[in-house]
Design an enzyme around this catalytic site. Structure first.
Site, PDB file in Angstrom:
ATOM      1  N   LYS A 258       0.668   3.355  -3.010  1.00  0.00           N
ATOM      2  CA  LYS A 258      -0.519   4.174  -3.292  1.00  0.00           C
ATOM      3  C   LYS A 258      -0.187   5.662  -3.245  1.00  0.00           C
ATOM      4  CE  LYS A 258      -3.668   0.675  -1.435  1.00  0.00           C
ATOM      5  NZ  LYS A 258      -4.435   0.225  -0.263  1.00  0.00           N
TER       6      LYS A 258
ATOM      7  N   SER B 277       0.798  -1.236   0.000  1.00  0.00           N
ATOM      8  CA  SER B 277       0.000   0.000   0.000  1.00  0.00           C
ATOM      9  C   SER B 277       0.829   1.284   0.000  1.00  0.00           C
ATOM     10  CB  SER B 277      -0.929   0.021   1.211  1.00  0.00           C
ATOM     11  OG  SER B 277      -2.141  -0.586   0.886  1.00  0.00           O
TER      12      SER B 277
ATOM     13  N   VAL C 110       0.950  -3.863   3.820  1.00  0.00           N
ATOM     14  CA  VAL C 110       0.805  -5.155   4.483  1.00  0.00           C
ATOM     15  C   VAL C 110       2.070  -6.014   4.436  1.00  0.00           C
ATOM     16  CG1 VAL C 110      -1.710  -5.362   4.344  1.00  0.00           C
ATOM     17  CG2 VAL C 110      -0.293  -6.148   2.433  1.00  0.00           C
TER      18      VAL C 110
ATOM     19  N   TYR D   6      -4.221   2.957   7.720  1.00  0.00           N
ATOM     20  CA  TYR D   6      -5.486   2.228   7.695  1.00  0.00           C
ATOM     21  C   TYR D   6      -6.475   2.856   8.692  1.00  0.00           C
ATOM     22  CZ  TYR D   6      -2.408  -1.109   5.372  1.00  0.00           C
ATOM     23  OH  TYR D   6      -1.509  -1.683   4.533  1.00  0.00           O
TER      24      TYR D   6
ATOM     25  N   TYR E  72      -1.938  -2.438 -10.891  1.00  0.00           N
ATOM     26  CA  TYR E  72      -2.035  -2.268  -9.435  1.00  0.00           C
ATOM     27  C   TYR E  72      -1.234  -3.351  -8.692  1.00  0.00           C
ATOM     28  CZ  TYR E  72      -4.027  -2.266  -4.749  1.00  0.00           C
ATOM     29  OH  TYR E  72      -4.166  -2.265  -3.372  1.00  0.00           O
TER      30      TYR E  72
HETATM   31  N1  GLU Z   1      -1.562  -5.350  -2.500  1.00  0.00           N
HETATM   32  C1  GLU Z   1      -2.292  -5.237  -1.294  1.00  0.00           C
HETATM   33  C2  GLU Z   1      -3.770  -5.403  -1.523  1.00  0.00           C
HETATM   34  O1  GLU Z   1      -4.298  -4.827  -2.417  1.00  0.00           O
HETATM   35  C3  GLU Z   1      -1.993  -3.931  -0.648  1.00  0.00           C
HETATM   36  C4  GLU Z   1      -2.709  -3.791   0.656  1.00  0.00           C
HETATM   37  C5  GLU Z   1      -1.943  -3.018   1.675  1.00  0.00           C
HETATM   38  O2  GLU Z   1      -0.720  -3.008   1.718  1.00  0.00           O
HETATM   39  O3  GLU Z   1      -2.636  -2.411   2.484  1.00  0.00           O
HETATM   40  O4  GLU Z   1      -4.425  -6.118  -0.837  1.00  0.00           O
END
Ligand code: GLU
Length: 298
Positions: free
Chosen positions: A57, A54, A252, A234, A182
């Site tokens: 992002k 994430s 994550v 989060y 993604y």
């Molecule tokens: N690739 C992970 C997903 O889409 C990223 C989630 C994350 O790191 O919060 O579930």
């Protein structure tokens, strides 16, 4: 401090919903700091590469904002935090207008990624990688294909989010292409030092700390840091803001990118996660660092 916080790692669990991530040693913990003068301080397990997940992002958002501008980006994604988990689908149906709440949850990130300029998935990924190379000063950064493939094969929930958004007109174009990009962006592999250097650019209002070159406009760096504060950890972002007070984004994989405005960038890696998906050792280590050096922005 790292040794002290490493003991907490047994209290969490490594993410295994992406099978390849589940193979990592949960006891790892490392931190790198890069000041705006270019001084680097590192401690613990900092040589072990990990995927951004994430954390990517934030960088995809910066690139999409530069490519398409605020109006287009915020037409498909909102600016408000959510109290729901990062991969939740519930608000997609109940919100009006029906668009993801912010670019840091999976739905919002998938929508933002779909806006990156480029003819093909490879073009778009190449541009994102080049941006990451420039921000980190490390041209060797690439995608861990094993992790990206592992996610590709198991991402039923992300596929559901994407189909939902396609139905609502938030996504245009091929869902599989958008998801492929993604998953690859989430699989970009970095070290703590790479994250610390990227954090230093954000802390420096988008300017490279060595050359002074503007890598992203000031307002784009500010938007990124604002989302890091409001949505970066989060549904524990409020608690993190109170206890740590550093704009940060976690993934994550156990990585955390931090930016202390006008002071330094921080990269943390600790794959053992709490129930909300944040690194157990990483968050408590950042809290101690922030308190000891008074890094809270508030
Ligand atoms: N690739 C992970 C997903 O889409 C990223 C989630 C994350 O790191 O919060 O579930």
């Amino acid at each position: 401090m790292v040794e002290e916080h490493q003991m907490l790692c047994c209290e969490g669990e490594v993410a295994d919903y992406i099978p390849e991530l589940g193979k990592v040693d949960p006891s790892l913990l490392g931190v790198s700091v890069c000041t705006l003068d270019g001084e680097v301080v590192e401690a613990g397990d900092t040589s072990r590469p990990f995927t951004m997940q994430s954390i990517s992002k934030v960088l995809a958002l910066a690139l999409a904002l530069m490519d398409r501008g605020e109006d287009v980006v915020f037409d498909v994604v909102g600016m408000e935090p959510t109290g729901d988990p990062f991969n939740s689908i519930i608000k997609l149906e109940t919100m009006n207008p029906r668009k993801p709440l912010n670019p840091m949850i999976n739905a919002g990130a998938i929508a933002v990624t779909s806006l990156i300029n480029g003819q093909t998935v490879n073009d778009k990924l190449g541009r994102l990688l080049q941006f990451v190379h420039e921000l980190s000063g490390n041209t060797k950064i690439s995608v861990n294909e094993k992790v990206a493939r592992s996610e590709h094969e198991t991402a039923h929930l992300n596929r559901a989010l994407a189909h939902f958004m396609k139905e609502d007109g938030v996504l245009t174009g091929s869902i599989e292409d958008i998801l492929a990009l993604y998953f690859q962006q989430c699989g970009i592999e970095v070290t703590c030092l790479d994250l610390a250097r990227i954090g230093a650019v954000l802390a420096n209002e988008g300017k490279d700390i060595a050359s002074g070159r503007q890598m992203m406009p000031v307002h784009v760096a500010r938007i990124c840091k604002t989302f890091m504060v409001t949505c970066g950890m989060y549904n524990a972002s409020g608690e993190f803001a109170i206890h740590v007070g550093i704009p940060a984004k976690s993934g994550v994989s156990g990585g955390i990118l931090g930016a202390v405005p006008f002071q330094l960038g921080i990269g943390v890696f600790g794959p053992s996660l709490d129930e909300k998906g944040n690194s157990v050792g990483g968050v408590s280590l950042l809290e101690s660092i922030s308190k000891r050096w008074d890094f809270s922005i508030f």
